[in-house]
Write an enzyme that holds these catalytic residues in place. Structure first.
Site, PDB file in Angstrom:
ATOM      1  N   LYS A  55       2.977   8.473   0.862  1.00 13.75           N
ATOM      2  CA  LYS A  55       3.949   7.428   0.511  1.00 13.75           C
ATOM      3  C   LYS A  55       3.216   6.360  -0.292  1.00 13.75           C
ATOM      4  O   LYS A  55       2.563   5.471   0.256  1.00 13.75           O
ATOM      5  CB  LYS A  55       4.565   6.820   1.782  1.00 13.75           C
ATOM      6  N   PRO A  56       3.298   6.418  -1.636  1.00  8.81           N
ATOM      7  CA  PRO A  56       2.639   5.403  -2.464  1.00  8.81           C
ATOM      8  C   PRO A  56       3.473   4.140  -2.568  1.00  8.81           C
ATOM      9  O   PRO A  56       4.664   4.127  -2.257  1.00  8.81           O
ATOM     10  CB  PRO A  56       2.531   6.096  -3.827  1.00  8.81           C
ATOM     11  N   GLU A  69      -6.677  -0.070   7.159  1.00  8.53           N
ATOM     12  CA  GLU A  69      -7.566  -0.870   6.310  1.00  8.53           C
ATOM     13  C   GLU A  69      -6.711  -2.016   5.794  1.00  8.53           C
ATOM     14  O   GLU A  69      -5.850  -1.831   4.940  1.00  8.53           O
ATOM     15  CB  GLU A  69      -8.131  -0.014   5.175  1.00  8.53           C
ATOM     16  N   CYS A 100      -9.361  -5.687  -2.191  1.00 10.14           N
ATOM     17  CA  CYS A 100      -9.471  -6.189  -0.821  1.00 10.14           C
ATOM     18  C   CYS A 100     -10.899  -6.606  -0.463  1.00 10.14           C
ATOM     19  O   CYS A 100     -11.096  -7.320   0.519  1.00 10.14           O
ATOM     20  CB  CYS A 100      -8.974  -5.146   0.174  1.00 10.14           C
ATOM     21  N   GLU A 156      -6.551 -15.345   1.218  1.00 12.60           N
ATOM     22  CA  GLU A 156      -6.968 -14.406   0.181  1.00 12.60           C
ATOM     23  C   GLU A 156      -6.158 -14.661  -1.091  1.00 12.60           C
ATOM     24  O   GLU A 156      -4.930 -14.624  -1.072  1.00 12.60           O
ATOM     25  CB  GLU A 156      -6.749 -12.979   0.679  1.00 12.60           C
TER      26      GLU A 156
END
Length: 481
Positions: free
Chosen positions: A177-178, A252, A286, A384
């Site tokens: 699933k992109p 992740e 990331c 971030e």
């Protein structure tokens, strides 16, 4: 590639290209707003079909020898390298990264397929000395089952292969699933899987609504493993949803990487390292340096040399071979980056270079930016940024650097620059991060474990640890009398 019409793509379930009757999701180039393609807007029904296909294929695929499965993976690896240019071009068009970076990502992505093709042959069991006579004690390794691989937009090739490589090598079947922001690279990879000859149902691709597809994945007991790269917020939701069936998870998640430059560092090496880390993919990685801490003795020298290099970067459409920094993925990303810069300036920081939204048609660009004299009150040091902004804070000691670096709920990556081995060792031992680059701004590789501590996730991808997440240990006690 499989198209309904020019630049429109399908998904693949059980070896069939399907989805032409569904509504579509439009994919646009963030460099200019142009239409790149469409994919089917699949949902629960399509996800359930893919899960069933993967479940049916699992038995025969898992019974193949590791050498047989490696043969399929090696063919996929070869095809990825042969189609490097097409994959790279698709990637750049749909999510903007410079074409030379896209080529590099294809090589990186292919390296995971090659690595795990071999690593699958080394899933060793054990024979354990028995505590009584007449018994043999063994540990067998079995593939976990159907795996759902959910990936982000920023590395549309590498994040998939880092997941499906070990899953397939271990004997699992997969549903890919992109991200809907960059699904076209995954379609091309699915096509290459088909050309490599993977049996029907072993690899499946579903595009569309993340929430609907995830619902089907989390509720179907035939999915035994979820491997996800994305935000910590979504990761926490998946943890909660997985509890009902005790699904296995590899996560992740978010990062907020500190980069420490101590006063005995080689400043030129540090500048090179920060450039490699910070501006790759326009800072949308990331593990890129988000918080830069420089000791007072070399602070001004570093800011000057670093800013000089940043000013050389060319911003533009990633398809241009001369471009170093491409667009941000969308307007929300642009607004966040701009907010971080403006907040820092309003609280006393100074923009050394950059700091501006670049208006270029429908493109989503922000100039490569260096900010000095930042402090912990500024949003840029707490959240971030995910953009081409390098905030630099002056520090007095390594103790202060370690304290500031660890003062975050995240623990994915960190960087340390020092020429003193004892000092570097001491600092790194105190850093709570899963990945540390020591005088190195680009630490990633297929053969090493990738993953974070604290709220940056659980489990490791890559290296020999990467395949462990896709197998179960089965203890067998054999009576011999």
């Amino acid at each position: 590639m499989n198209k309904v019409k020019e630049m429109d793509y399908l998904m693949n379930i059980n070896g069939e290209w399907v989805g032409e009757d569904l509504d579509t999701l439009k994919v646009t180039n963030p460099a200019n707003g142009e239409h790149v393609g469409t994919v089917p807007n699949g949902g629960e029904e399509e996800a359930q079909q893919a899960i069933e296909a993967a479940h049916e294929a699992f038995g025969s695929w898992s019974e193949l020898t590791a050498y047989d499965r490696a043969g399929y993976l090696k063919k996929l690896h070869q095809l990825m390298l042969e189609n490097q240019e097409e994959l790279a071009r698709i990637m750049t068009l749909e999510m903007g990264k410079p074409i030379h970076e896209s080529r590099g990502e294809v090589n990186y992505a292919a390296s995971f397929i090659e690595w795990f093709a071999e690593e699958g042959k080394r899933i060793y069991g054990e024979t354990i000395p028995a505590h009584v006579s007449g018994k043999r004690l063994q540990v067998w390794k079995k593939p976990v089952g159907v795996v759902a691989a959910i990936t982000p937009w920023n590395f549309p090739a590498a994040m998939l292969t880092r997941k499906i490589g070990p899953a397939l090598a271990a004997g699992c079947t997969v549903l890919m699933k992109p991200s809907s922001e960059s699904p076209l690279t995954a379609v091309k990879l699915m096509e290459l899987c088909e050309k490599a000859g993977f049996p029907k149902g072993v690899v499946n691709l579903v595009t569309g609504s993340s929430s609907k597809i995830a619902k089907a994945i989390m509720e179907n007991e035939k999915v035994r493993k979820i491997t996800f790269t994305g935000s910590t917020e979504v990761g926490k939701i998946l943890i909660k949803q997985s509890a009902d069936q005790v699904k296995r998870l590899s996560l992740e998640l978010g990062g907020h990487a500190p980069l420490i430059i101590l006063d005995d560092a080689n400043v030129d090496v540090a500048v090179k390292g920060v450039m490699a880390s910070k501006f790759r993919n326009a800072g949308q990685t990331c593990i890129c340096a988000n918080r830069i801490y420089v000791q007072a003795g070399i602070y001004e020298e570093f800011v000057e040399k670093f800013s000089r290099e940043v000013e050389k970067l060319k911003v533009g459409n990633g398809i241009d071979e001369s471009v170093n920094v491409g667009p941000l993925i969308n307007r929300d990303g642009l607004d966040k980056v701009n907010h971080h810069v403006q907040d820092a300036v309003s609280k006393g920081a100074s923009v050394v270079t950059g700091g501006e939204v670049i208006t270029e048609g429908e493109g989503v660009f922000f100039s490569p930016t260096v900010i000095k004299d930042v402090d912990q009150s500024m949003v840029v040091m707490q959240e971030e940024t995910f953009g081409p902004v390098a905030p630099i804070q002056k520090i007095d000691s390594e103790a202060e650097a370690v304290h500031l670096a660890n003062n975050t709920p995240y623990g994915l990556a960190a960087y340390v620059f020092t020429e003193n081995v004892a000092r570097g060792t001491r600092v790194i031992e105190q850093l709570n991060f899963g990945i540390v680059g020591w005088n190195d701004g680009a630490p990633s590789a297929a053969q090493v474990p990738f993953g974070g501590m604290k709220e940056s996730g659980m489990g490791r991808e890559g290296g020999h640890e990467g395949i462990d997440a896709f197998v179960e240990s089965q203890y067998v006690s054999i009576g011999m009398e």
